[in-house]
Scaffold this active site. Sequence first.
Site, PDB file in Angstrom:
ATOM      1  N   LYS A   7       1.177  -3.592  -8.189  1.00 50.60           N
ATOM      2  CA  LYS A   7       1.839  -3.071  -6.987  1.00 50.60           C
ATOM      3  C   LYS A   7       2.602  -4.199  -6.294  1.00 50.60           C
ATOM      4  CE  LYS A   7      -1.524   0.649  -6.436  1.00 50.60           C
ATOM      5  NZ  LYS A   7      -2.753   1.158  -5.801  1.00 50.60           N
ATOM      6  N   GLN A  45      -6.987  -0.589  -1.429  1.00 52.36           N
ATOM      7  CA  GLN A  45      -7.284  -0.179  -2.811  1.00 52.36           C
ATOM      8  C   GLN A  45      -8.699   0.396  -2.906  1.00 52.36           C
ATOM      9  OE1 GLN A  45      -5.009  -0.162  -5.251  1.00 52.36           O
ATOM     10  NE2 GLN A  45      -6.418   0.622  -6.764  1.00 52.36           N
ATOM     11  N   ASP A  94      -0.451   5.786   1.064  1.00 49.94           N
ATOM     12  CA  ASP A  94      -1.241   6.396  -0.014  1.00 49.94           C
ATOM     13  C   ASP A  94      -1.351   7.907   0.181  1.00 49.94           C
ATOM     14  OD1 ASP A  94      -2.272   5.037  -2.225  1.00 49.94           O
ATOM     15  OD2 ASP A  94      -3.698   3.926  -0.993  1.00 49.94           O
TER      16      ASP A  94
END
Length: 282
Positions: free
Chosen positions: A53, A97, A120
């Site tokens: 990412k 994450q 997200d």
Amino acid sequence: MAATIIDGKKVAAEIKEGLKKEVEELKAKGINPALAVVLVGENPASKKYVANKERTCEALGIKSVGHKLPESTTQEELIRLVDDLNADPGVHGILVQLPLPKHMNEKEVMHRIAPEKDVDGFGPDSLGRLVLDEPGFIPCTPHGAIKMLEAYGIDPAGKKAVVVGRSVIVGKPLALLLLRRNATVTICHSKTPDLRGECLSADILCVAVGRAEMIKGDWVKEGAAVIDIGINVREDGKLVGDVEFERAKERAGWITPVPGGAGPMTIAMLMYNTVQAAKGSL
Ligand code: GUN
């Protein structure tokens, strides 16, 4: 006839090319898109995803602000970091994450991220907007699945779509996105009595269960579009999806490979959400 292989890497590259230009335009206006990437602990898969990412951010001219925290971090410390990032005007998107270490409460952390920075799309505001068909951040993996269908001219309207897996981050949002596009949607899970029969009825079969080759090739309807969202290491060490690819591709009309399908698309859609967040326009 053998299936058309859906090239997620290529579709992702096209999306990223467009985003790169948008980032340049934002920078010309004095907005420097920035994504905060928070990693707690040493999960090897998470470390790899996070590095990927960050690399993609860099390639697109997006600033990535890494926060690598030790496994011993407390819930309070993580919440404090999220609060600081929420308040930081130089940060447009926040990604924590998952999975978090066992001693942490993921839900509380996801709920804490400011809705306008929830790139997200896992927070209650984003997920609520998805249910309500209102503009909002769409979770990246299901969004990527939809974009692959679009790129290959597969219109869900009027089709029977089957989603195997009901997770909050993939299965449920993907079912809603297919419904939004007028598919007739069935969600299957571990208690579904005739999984094979359900799969065989699907014009669009999407699988996100995280079990190597669980969906057999002969469970795929002739000509169906198959979107495989799994990524698993098989006993022989090979990276495989949730669908038995070699046999499924003999029956499917279209199929995504693993790797090179859903994976690259997830990152591209995260970049998309980050650019949206920087624009402040949902
Ligand atoms: N873990 C597995 N997939 C994801 C994802 O899309 N976002 C985050 N934050 N964590 C994940």
